[in-house]
Design a protein around this motif. Structure first.
Motif, PDB file in Angstrom:
ATOM      1  N   GLY A  90       0.847  -0.962  -0.154  1.00 48.74           N
ATOM      2  CA  GLY A  90      -0.352  -0.116  -0.085  1.00 48.74           C
ATOM      3  C   GLY A  90       0.646   1.091  -0.114  1.00 48.74           C
ATOM      4  N   GLN A  91       0.155   2.270  -0.187  1.00 57.25           N
ATOM      5  CA  GLN A  91       0.844   3.874  -0.122  1.00 57.25           C
ATOM      6  C   GLN A  91       0.244   4.253   0.952  1.00 57.25           C
ATOM      7  N   PRO A  92       1.388   5.426   1.853  1.00 60.21           N
ATOM      8  CA  PRO A  92       1.272   5.906   2.265  1.00 60.21           C
ATOM      9  C   PRO A  92       0.506   7.511   1.848  1.00 60.21           C
ATOM     10  N   LEU A  93       0.331   7.672   1.109  1.00 61.22           N
ATOM     11  CA  LEU A  93      -0.160   8.470   0.774  1.00 61.22           C
ATOM     12  C   LEU A  93      -0.991   8.435  -1.218  1.00 61.22           C
ATOM     13  N   PRO A  94      -1.891   8.685  -1.443  1.00 56.88           N
ATOM     14  CA  PRO A  94      -2.536   9.032  -2.429  1.00 56.88           C
ATOM     15  C   PRO A  94      -1.934   9.672  -3.823  1.00 56.88           C
ATOM     16  N   TYR A  95      -0.921   9.544  -4.299  1.00 53.02           N
ATOM     17  CA  TYR A  95      -0.029  10.636  -4.951  1.00 53.02           C
ATOM     18  C   TYR A  95      -0.450  11.050  -5.762  1.00 53.02           C
ATOM     19  N   THR A  96      -0.611   9.780  -7.066  1.00 58.42           N
ATOM     20  CA  THR A  96      -1.215  10.160  -8.621  1.00 58.42           C
ATOM     21  C   THR A  96      -2.908  11.144  -8.137  1.00 58.42           C
ATOM     22  N   GLY A  97      -3.575  10.320  -7.127  1.00 56.73           N
ATOM     23  CA  GLY A  97      -4.657  11.486  -7.213  1.00 56.73           C
ATOM     24  C   GLY A  97      -4.413  12.981  -6.983  1.00 56.73           C
ATOM     25  N   LEU A  98      -4.020  12.950  -5.518  1.00 59.93           N
ATOM     26  CA  LEU A  98      -3.187  14.160  -5.263  1.00 59.93           C
ATOM     27  C   LEU A  98      -3.522  14.985  -6.236  1.00 59.93           C
ATOM     28  N   VAL A  99      -1.927  14.978  -7.094  1.00 66.00           N
ATOM     29  CA  VAL A  99      -1.442  15.305  -8.811  1.00 66.00           C
ATOM     30  C   VAL A  99      -2.395  16.114  -9.296  1.00 66.00           C
ATOM     31  N   ILE A 100      -3.484  15.155  -9.623  1.00 66.63           N
ATOM     32  CA  ILE A 100      -4.415  15.561 -11.635  1.00 66.63           C
ATOM     33  C   ILE A 100      -5.490  16.084 -10.565  1.00 66.63           C
ATOM     34  N   VAL A 101      -6.300  15.878  -9.087  1.00 73.36           N
ATOM     35  CA  VAL A 101      -7.003  17.153  -8.571  1.00 73.36           C
ATOM     36  C   VAL A 101      -6.522  18.281  -8.505  1.00 73.36           C
ATOM     37  N   HIS A 102      -5.089  18.185  -7.741  1.00 74.76           N
ATOM     38  CA  HIS A 102      -5.004  19.485  -8.594  1.00 74.76           C
ATOM     39  C   HIS A 102      -3.940  20.051  -9.658  1.00 74.76           C
ATOM     40  N   THR A 103      -3.796  19.529  -9.992  1.00 80.12           N
ATOM     41  CA  THR A 103      -4.138  19.792 -11.725  1.00 80.12           C
ATOM     42  C   THR A 103      -5.437  20.221 -12.452  1.00 80.12           C
ATOM     43  N   VAL A 104      -6.566  20.093 -11.906  1.00 83.37           N
ATOM     44  CA  VAL A 104      -8.440  19.836 -12.209  1.00 83.37           C
ATOM     45  C   VAL A 104      -8.540  21.728 -11.678  1.00 83.37           C
ATOM     46  N   ALA A 105      -8.354  21.404 -10.011  1.00 81.67           N
ATOM     47  CA  ALA A 105      -8.213  22.529  -9.775  1.00 81.67           C
ATOM     48  C   ALA A 105      -8.420  23.729 -10.158  1.00 81.67           C
ATOM     49  N   VAL A 106      -6.759  23.797 -11.216  1.00 80.29           N
ATOM     50  CA  VAL A 106      -6.053  24.757 -11.540  1.00 80.29           C
ATOM     51  C   VAL A 106      -6.632  25.064 -12.970  1.00 80.29           C
ATOM     52  N   LEU A 107      -6.212  23.962 -13.761  1.00 84.88           N
ATOM     53  CA  LEU A 107      -6.549  24.760 -15.190  1.00 84.88           C
ATOM     54  C   LEU A 107      -8.023  23.906 -15.997  1.00 84.88           C
ATOM     55  N   SER A 108      -8.861  23.300 -15.606  1.00 86.00           N
ATOM     56  CA  SER A 108     -10.125  23.114 -15.629  1.00 86.00           C
ATOM     57  C   SER A 108     -11.283  23.949 -15.918  1.00 86.00           C
ATOM     58  N   PRO A 109     -12.096  24.192 -16.196  1.00 85.63           N
ATOM     59  CA  PRO A 109     -13.843  25.155 -15.786  1.00 85.63           C
ATOM     60  C   PRO A 109     -14.346  24.048 -14.899  1.00 85.63           C
ATOM     61  N   PRO A 110     -15.261  25.391 -14.550  1.00 86.94           N
ATOM     62  CA  PRO A 110     -16.241  24.749 -13.653  1.00 86.94           C
ATOM     63  C   PRO A 110     -17.017  23.723 -13.602  1.00 86.94           C
ATOM     64  N   TRP A 111     -17.364  23.378 -15.222  1.00 90.11           N
ATOM     65  CA  TRP A 111     -18.388  22.129 -15.056  1.00 90.11           C
ATOM     66  C   TRP A 111     -17.235  20.696 -14.886  1.00 90.11           C
ATOM     67  N   LYS A 112     -15.714  20.894 -15.888  1.00 86.16           N
ATOM     68  CA  LYS A 112     -15.192  19.432 -15.637  1.00 86.16           C
ATOM     69  C   LYS A 112     -14.291  19.259 -13.742  1.00 86.16           C
ATOM     70  N   ARG A 113     -14.714  20.895 -12.597  1.00 86.17           N
ATOM     71  CA  ARG A 113     -14.497  20.425 -11.471  1.00 86.17           C
ATOM     72  C   ARG A 113     -15.652  19.634 -10.367  1.00 86.17           C
TER      73      ARG A 113
END
Length: 381
Positions: A90-113
């Motif tokens: 197992g992993q101590p943190l969901p690294y990939t999920g955290l990175v992509i959620v941060h990316t969506v919050a920065v780059l995506s329009p409201p409907w994608k968020r």
């Protein structure tokens, strides 16, 4: 260190794909740790198939900027496959999920968020149910994903604020350059017109004055070309041959030449200074020069004056500029033109004030400007 950081940011902005690849490699290194550290004998061994599926969850991050929502779906799918198909560490943190959620919050329009929030509302509880089924893990997972999203929105707000400030700075610079070019051209062309109109009369009555008038036209034109090259040089980059030099703007040192050119037009110019004369910061000196230049241009074009006086008074932390002519004064319905507006804007840009209007007893026209003079320490700050 700050220089290295700024240089790295510039390189990252120029090569975003390389940045995404670097982030993917960094996440892969973090997710490799549980596979290389010694494991307790009672745990399942780390296998190559499990490591391969771990890598498969990281690879989509390479395309995180191009299609963040699609990458999020791919990461959810590969993570589910990893959990259901193999018994890996197992992993101590969901690294990939955290990175992509941060990316969506920065780059995506409201409907994608909004879609992202819906997917996480389903995926996080399911993942917890497949893993420990504890409220502690559910609370922790929701917290870290919410934190990644909030930091992403803050990053987006900061980037938008930086873009707005950059656009405002560019607009201010364009206005400054336009004001400088207006001052240069208006002053030079006005003097050349006055000299050219006086030339034919002088040719018939005083040839030596006609020769002086033509010399003044030539000198004024060359000086205007030099100053325009300086201004255009600011707009160019690089030091390649043929580029216009980035020379400083005229200051108090060029004031005597300016007054001599105006005198050559036939106008009597009186210059006086009072107070403790001292060097001024470059920006303030350039502002003084431009204010005097524009005021004299206004006299040559509109005043019909015979004499104009220029007074500079050095006070405590300020310098006062006063230009007074004996011409016809302000005319009814006159709006002052762009020149006097430019004087007011230039004074305001330097934290000063400008007053224009009739001279004493209603005779002539007066331009008065007060500019603050910063101390060397304040200039350095």
């Amino acid at each position: 260190m700050r220089g290295w950081w700024e240089r790295g940011r510039s390189l990252g902005a120029a090569h975003p794909q390389a940045v995404d690849l670097g982030i993917a490699l960094l996440v892969q290194a973090a997710m490799t740790m549980p596979f290389v550290v010694p494991r307790s004998p009672d745990l399942e061994p780390a296998t190559w198939p499990a490591y391969g599926l771990t890598t498969l969850t990281v690879v989509p991050l390479i395309w995180r900027r191009r299609a963040p929502l699609a990458v999020l779906i791919a990461i959810i799918a590969t993570s589910a496959l990893y959990k259901l198909a193999v018994e890996g560490p197992g992993q101590p943190l969901p690294y990939t999920g955290l990175v992509i959620v941060h990316t969506v919050a920065v780059l995506s329009p409201p409907w994608k968020r909004l879609v992202t929030a819906g997917l996480l509302a389903v995926a996080v509880p399911v993942s917890v149910w497949l893993n420990t089924r504890t409220a502690r893990e559910l609370t922790f997972s929701l917290f870290v994903f919410a934190a990644a999203y909030v930091f992403g929105r803050l990053t987006d707000a900061r980037q938008r604020a930086n873009r707005i400030e950059a656009e405002r700075a560019a607009a201010r610079e364009r206005a400054r350059i336009a004001r400088e070019m207006h001052d240069i051209l208006s002053h030079a062309v006005s003097l050349m017109i006055v000299q050219a109109e006086a030339g034919p009369v002088a040719v018939r009555t005083a040839p030596e004055r006609a020769e002086a008038a033509f010399d003044a036209i030539s000198t004024t034109g060359r000086e205007a070309m030099v100053q325009l090259r300086r201004m255009l040089g600011v707009l160019r980059t690089g030091d390649e041959p043929g580029r216009a030099p980035r020379e400083p703007q005229p200051g108090l040192a060029g004031l005597s030449d300016l007054l001599d050119r105006v005198r050559a037009s036939g106008l009597e110019v009186v210059y006086e200074s009072a107070g403790a004369v001292r060097p001024l910061p470059d920006a303030t000196g350039a502002a003084v020069f431009r204010v005097v230049q524009e005021a004299l241009t206004n006299v040559v074009k509109h005043a019909g004056a015979r004499t104009v006086s220029v007074h500079l008074t050095y006070g405590e932390g300020v310098v006062d500029i006063r230009v007074l002519d004996d011409g016809r004064g302000p005319q009814p319905g006159s709006g002052g033109g762009h020149g006097l507006i430019g004087v007011r804007e230039r004074a305001a840009a330097h934290g000063g004030t400008a007053v224009t209007g009739p001279g004493p007893d209603g005779r002539g026209f007066e331009v008065g400007v007060r500019l603050p003079v910063l101390s060397p320490a304040e200039v350095a700050r």
